[in-house]
Each structure stands twice: as C-alpha cells, then as structure tokens.
Design a protein around this motif. Structure first.
Motif, PDB file in Angstrom:
ATOM      1  N   GLN A 136       0.809  -1.218   0.000  1.00 37.40           N
ATOM      2  CA  GLN A 136       0.000   0.000   0.000  1.00 37.40           C
ATOM      3  C   GLN A 136       0.845   1.273   0.000  1.00 37.40           C
ATOM      4  O   GLN A 136       1.749   1.428   0.811  1.00 37.40           O
ATOM      5  CB  GLN A 136      -0.897   0.004   1.249  1.00 37.40           C
ATOM      6  CG  GLN A 136      -1.791   1.200   1.377  1.00 37.40           C
ATOM      7  CD  GLN A 136      -2.692   1.073   2.575  1.00 37.40           C
ATOM      8  OE1 GLN A 136      -2.226   0.790   3.680  1.00 37.40           O
ATOM      9  NE2 GLN A 136      -3.978   1.249   2.383  1.00 37.40           N
ATOM     10  N   SER A 164       0.738   5.551  -2.184  1.00 38.32           N
ATOM     11  CA  SER A 164       0.027   6.425  -3.127  1.00 38.32           C
ATOM     12  C   SER A 164       0.858   6.675  -4.382  1.00 38.32           C
ATOM     13  O   SER A 164       0.804   7.748  -4.966  1.00 38.32           O
ATOM     14  CB  SER A 164      -0.291   7.762  -2.455  1.00 38.32           C
ATOM     15  OG  SER A 164       0.898   8.371  -1.979  1.00 38.32           O
ATOM     16  N   ARG A 195      -4.028   6.841  -9.549  1.00 37.99           N
ATOM     17  CA  ARG A 195      -4.711   5.652  -9.049  1.00 37.99           C
ATOM     18  C   ARG A 195      -4.811   4.634 -10.185  1.00 37.99           C
ATOM     19  O   ARG A 195      -5.234   4.956 -11.296  1.00 37.99           O
ATOM     20  CB  ARG A 195      -6.104   5.975  -8.523  1.00 37.99           C
ATOM     21  CG  ARG A 195      -6.210   7.254  -7.727  1.00 37.99           C
ATOM     22  CD  ARG A 195      -5.292   7.297  -6.517  1.00 37.99           C
ATOM     23  NE  ARG A 195      -5.847   6.624  -5.355  1.00 37.99           N
ATOM     24  CZ  ARG A 195      -5.437   6.853  -4.111  1.00 37.99           C
ATOM     25  NH1 ARG A 195      -4.472   7.754  -3.869  1.00 37.99           N
ATOM     26  NH2 ARG A 195      -5.960   6.181  -3.099  1.00 37.99           N
ATOM     27  N   ASP A 239      -6.172   0.680 -11.224  1.00 35.67           N
ATOM     28  CA  ASP A 239      -7.146  -0.339 -10.843  1.00 35.67           C
ATOM     29  C   ASP A 239      -6.507  -1.723 -10.858  1.00 35.67           C
ATOM     30  O   ASP A 239      -6.460  -2.397 -11.888  1.00 35.67           O
ATOM     31  CB  ASP A 239      -8.343  -0.297 -11.803  1.00 35.67           C
ATOM     32  CG  ASP A 239      -9.456  -1.253 -11.375  1.00 35.67           C
ATOM     33  OD1 ASP A 239      -9.343  -1.843 -10.281  1.00 35.67           O
ATOM     34  OD2 ASP A 239     -10.435  -1.398 -12.135  1.00 35.67           O
ATOM     35  N   TYR A 295      -8.829   2.619  -4.905  1.00 31.61           N
ATOM     36  CA  TYR A 295      -8.812   3.296  -6.209  1.00 31.61           C
ATOM     37  C   TYR A 295      -9.614   4.598  -6.161  1.00 31.61           C
ATOM     38  O   TYR A 295      -9.212   5.605  -6.740  1.00 31.61           O
ATOM     39  CB  TYR A 295      -9.377   2.360  -7.285  1.00 31.61           C
ATOM     40  CG  TYR A 295      -9.503   2.986  -8.650  1.00 31.61           C
ATOM     41  CD1 TYR A 295      -8.392   3.097  -9.489  1.00 31.61           C
ATOM     42  CD2 TYR A 295     -10.726   3.478  -9.100  1.00 31.61           C
ATOM     43  CE1 TYR A 295      -8.500   3.673 -10.749  1.00 31.61           C
ATOM     44  CE2 TYR A 295     -10.841   4.056 -10.356  1.00 31.61           C
ATOM     45  CZ  TYR A 295      -9.733   4.157 -11.173  1.00 31.61           C
ATOM     46  OH  TYR A 295      -9.848   4.732 -12.426  1.00 31.61           O
ATOM     47  N   GLN A 352      -4.314   3.695  -1.578  1.00 29.67           N
ATOM     48  CA  GLN A 352      -4.277   2.725  -2.678  1.00 29.67           C
ATOM     49  C   GLN A 352      -3.495   1.480  -2.265  1.00 29.67           C
ATOM     50  O   GLN A 352      -2.417   1.573  -1.670  1.00 29.67           O
ATOM     51  CB  GLN A 352      -3.608   3.339  -3.901  1.00 29.67           C
ATOM     52  CG  GLN A 352      -3.388   2.348  -5.038  1.00 29.67           C
ATOM     53  CD  GLN A 352      -4.293   2.574  -6.217  1.00 29.67           C
ATOM     54  OE1 GLN A 352      -4.171   3.583  -6.895  1.00 29.67           O
ATOM     55  NE2 GLN A 352      -5.189   1.650  -6.463  1.00 29.67           N
TER      56      GLN A 352
END
Length: 515
Positions: free
Chosen positions: A390, A392, A423, A425, A459, A466
């Motif tokens: 995790q 950003s 972001r 997916d 997302y 994220q």
C-alpha cells in the motif's frame, strides 16, 4: 545525466586462445591425416572455430549486452609468450566487464594468465570442451577463490549469467539522490532503510548524493536577485521558464489521459513542478534514483505551503524505469533498481505486510471497503496466505512498460485537495503473478517473494489508501523472511525469482527466498 537501467551495457570481451603448429609431425598432442598435419592448417581450423564461437556468443546477447571486438592471444608450438601480445589486448581488457574465453588443448594456460593479469570475471564456453573444467578448476583453486570464474556446458546458461552480470552492473552504477533534512542515513519513518551508506557502497557499489530539503524547496520557485533564503547570493538551479513549461506539459498530459480526475489543474501544477525540480537535480548530480523523507519534510509545513507532495514524482519516475521511493527509503530505491534490471518492467512499492485472518474475519486495511473485505473473505485461500502492499505511488505502466494503462487522478490532501496521486485499478490484473524484493538494511541479504494478485483497493480514495492484495504460498514464511529486510517492498509483474537469486549471489549476498 540520468542513466536509466536499460541504458547500462555489459561489455563482453570474446577472448580467443589459439595455437598453430609450425611443422609436420604426429604425437600425443597432435593427430590427423594429410592436410590436417600441415603448417597453416591450424589457422583455417581456428578461423572456423572462431566463427562458430562468435556466432553462438552473439546469439546469447540479449538487450543491454555489448559484444566487443574479439581479442586474441596466440602462440605456436615453439611455446612463445610475447609481452607485446598482452600489451596489445590490454585496452580491450580494461574496457571489458566480462570475458568469455574460447580455449582448447595447449591453450588453457593463456586463459589463466589473462585472468591473473586483468582480474576480470571470466567464463569458459561450451565450445571449449574439456577446457571448461580444466581452466575453471585451476582458477577456482588459486589464491582462495580470488577470481570470479564460470564454466558453462550450455549456451543458455551463459546467456542467463550475462543478464545477471548486467543487472549487477546496473546495481553497482546506481547513484541515489537523497533529499534530506535531519540526517543523511535515515528518516523518522524509514529506520529500516540502508543504515550505513559507506558500507553499502563498499558492499553493493551504489553511491549516494545529497541535497538539503530546504534548498530543494527553494529551487521550486523562480530565482530572486538576492538569491535563495537558504543559499543567499549563490547561483542555484531555480525554476526557469523552460522548467515551468515542462511542468505544464506534464500537467496537460496527465489531464488529457486520465479516466477520472478529482483535481483542478491549478491544484495539480505544484506537484508537476516538484517532479521537474527532482529530475533537474538528478540530472545535475548524475543520479538515477531518487528519494525524499515524508514526515521530516512534512513537518516543515512547506509541503502544505507549496500545496504538493512527492507522490507524483515517484510515480512518474517509476513508470519510466527510474527507481524512486517514498519516505527517504534508499533501500526501496535499490530494490526497485534490482527488479528493473532483471525484468525490464516498471516497479511499484509500498508498505507491505500479511493480512491476518482472526475470529472468522480478515483484518481491515486502510483503503478497503467493507464490501471488498467481504469479497476477499469468501475465498478460503485468502484466510491463511493473503498479503498486501500500500502506498500512493501507483502509475500507468505496471502492466506494460511501453504503454499507459487506464488511470485516475486523486488529490492526496483530504481537506485542502492538493497534491497529485495516480490511481491504478489493480482489480484489472487479478490472477497476475508478481515478484517482490527488498534488501536487508545492511545490504547483506535480499528478500525475494512471489504472489498472485487477488484484488485492489483504494482506487476511489485519497492519500496513501491505494493498495493491492496478493496471495502468497506461505504467509508465515514470507513474513519471517521479510522481517530480515523491512517494510517497503517493491514488486513487478512476472516471475523473476531465479534472476533475483542469481543477482544476490553475484553481489556476494544471501538470497532469502520465501517458500
């Protein structure tokens, strides 16, 4: 200049060790019939052998492998050993990173002497036959393994090792720009980063270049006549009209390609300026890696004042194959570089840990909705072996290093809405194999793990929410070995365990491969 990993070349020198007989005779070292025993025949035979050798060697050369013009050390059956011969090949030997020898009967001593003189990593190829064991064993027995020597009986093994040695050269030629505040070794949030830079340089070859965080921030604005506040009167690399144009171009490109965008262009521009400033400093300092502290810099309040973070910088660097890490994590930078070097892919990094299953539920993670958590819990395979990463700093080229995937733009700061984060997916890549790694803080080990992407998260969120969930084979073993390395792991798509293991061994460090 910023030298990317894919621009680093391994210079491979083909070394031809040959002998020619001057007279007609037969005996224990010479046999044949007719023309094969005549003077001059060896020259033709050596030429044919050389042609085959060079053709095979060139077939083994993948991207980043530069096969140099061959060097030759030769003799006749008078057993001469001319210094002029060695002096003639010395320039090529000095330029070479790796030497691949074609040798044979009555020539192996020349391969040994080359190794003794020039101390270069050296390999004997399959075309050399029995000499593969003769020369390799002789060198391995000398001076307590003073020489780096390889013997290959398959050409594919030579091809693999050249890739590994090129990756090692990438590591050894890495120079990390470290924007520091309180100290040069670690920040307040990454005490598991490389903790002794001089020892890491000695062990792995990577070097570190430093710039003060306030000087960096000052240079994000146009120069003032009296100079910057932190460096008054000095000529400094402040923002120019050209730099601002580059930042605006970056901003335009991001806006044009985004599937979704929660930010105004005005709020995006400072993050783009920070990226251009980082690249400018990297170019000035000849660095090809970047990191800056988060809490240490955040507490100056200048990030808030300037309305930016370095998240976008890390994302854009990584998607171009330039290692770049949050929180002054020099270790994560080099771990990214290792993955880039062995895979050619674009890395991702983040806080990495197992996701425990307790009392019938998975532990909730920042950025995961209750619906996503419930979906994860449906699959019993996720109850024991789920992991997550995790941060950003997702980017557009995780799936394909040559083209952008769909992406969204969200602000980092909740309240004021500033600082760009990209972001990605990760749901789109469910089932994709990943390889992750991280060096130990003292550089003595390399943690290596694999997994399979299960789901993304965050997302639609902001900040560092994220994340990507992936399933490992053995959560407990992965965790135990990760604890020898640290928090921020890095990943790329695909299976590169074999390559990373060989890279660790070539660096003289221990590979910690998770079960």
């Amino acid at each position: 200049m910023i030298t990317k990993a894919n621009e680093v070349k391994l210079n491979v020198l083909p070394l031809l060790c040959t002998i020619e007989h001057r007279y007609y005779y037969e005996g224990p070292c010479r046999f044949g019939k007719g023309e094969a025993l005549q003077p001059g025949y060896d020259r033709l035979a050596n030429a044919q052998k050389t042609e085959t050798f060079l053709a095979k060697l060139n077939e083994c050369a993948s991207e980043g492998i530069n096969i140099m013009e061959p060097a030759t050390v030769s003799r006749t059956d008078d057993w001469e050993n001319s210094e002029a011969n060695w002096e003639a090949i010395a320039p090529a030997a000095r330029e070479a990173d790796f030497v691949v020898v074609m040798t044979g009967i009555a020539c192996d001593d020349m391969a040994l002497e080359f190794a003794e003189r020039f101390k270069k990593p050296i390999a004997v190829t399959p075309i050399s036959g029995f000499s593969g064991t003769i020369a390799v064993a002789a060198l391995n027995a000398k001076a307590c393994n003073e020489y780096e020597v390889y013997g290959f009986y398959k050409w594919e093994d030579l091809a693999f090792q050249m890739k590994v040695l090129r990756a090692r050269k990438v590591i050894q030629t890495t120079r990390i720009l470290c924007v520091n505040r309180f100290g040069s070794n670690t920040s307040y949030s990454s005490v598991d980063a490389f903790n002794m830079h001089d020892e890491i340089t000695q062990r792995l070859g990577v070097r570190f270049r430093f710039v003060n965080v306030h000087e960096f921030f000052d240079c994000m604005s146009p120069a003032q006549p009296e100079g910057n506040h932190t460096t008054p009167g000095r000529k400094t690399p402040n923002l120019t009209d050209e730099d601002l144009a580059k930042a605006n171009a970056v901003c335009n490109d991001l806006c044009a390609g985004a599937k979704e965008n929660s930010m105004t262009r005005e709020k995006m521009l400072p993050s783009c300026i920070a990226f251009v400033t980082a690249r400018k400093y990297m170019d000035l300092k000849d660095c090809n890696g970047f990191t800056m502290p988060c809490p240490d810099a955040c507490s100056t309040r200048r990030l808030n004042e300037g309305q930016f973070t370095m998240c976008l910088t890390h994302s854009l660097n990584m998607e171009e194959g330039i290692p770049s890490a949050c929180e002054y994590d020099t270790d994560a930078v080099l771990s990214q570089q290792a993955l880039i070097a062995v895979s050619g892919k674009r890395p991702y990094m983040g806080n990495t840990c197992p996701v425990p299953y307790e009392n019938g539920h998975l532990s909730a993670r920042f950025g995961t909705t209750p619906e996503q958590l419930a979906e994860l819990e449906k699959d019993p395979r996720n109850h024991e072996n789920l992991y997550m990463m995790q941060h950003s700093v997702a980017h557009r080229r995780l799936a394909d290093p040559d083209k952008n995937s769909p992406y969204a733009i969200r602000n980092f700061a909740y309240d004021q809405g500033f600082a760009v984060t990209l972001r990605y997916d990760f749901d789109a890549d469910a089932g994709q194999k990943i390889t992750m790694c991280r060096f130990a803080p003292d550089g003595s080990k390399l943690f290596i793990g694999t997994g399979e992407i299960v789901m993304g998260g965050g997302y639609d969120g902001y900040n560092c929410s994220q994340l990507v969930y992936f399933r490992v084979k053995n959560q407990a073993d992965t965790w135990a070995k990760q604890c020898m390395a640290g928090n921020h792991c890095t990943l790329v798509y695909g299976d590169y365990v074999k390559e990373l293991t060989a890279l660790a061994e070539s660096l003289g460090i221990e590979p910690l491969v998770a079960d």
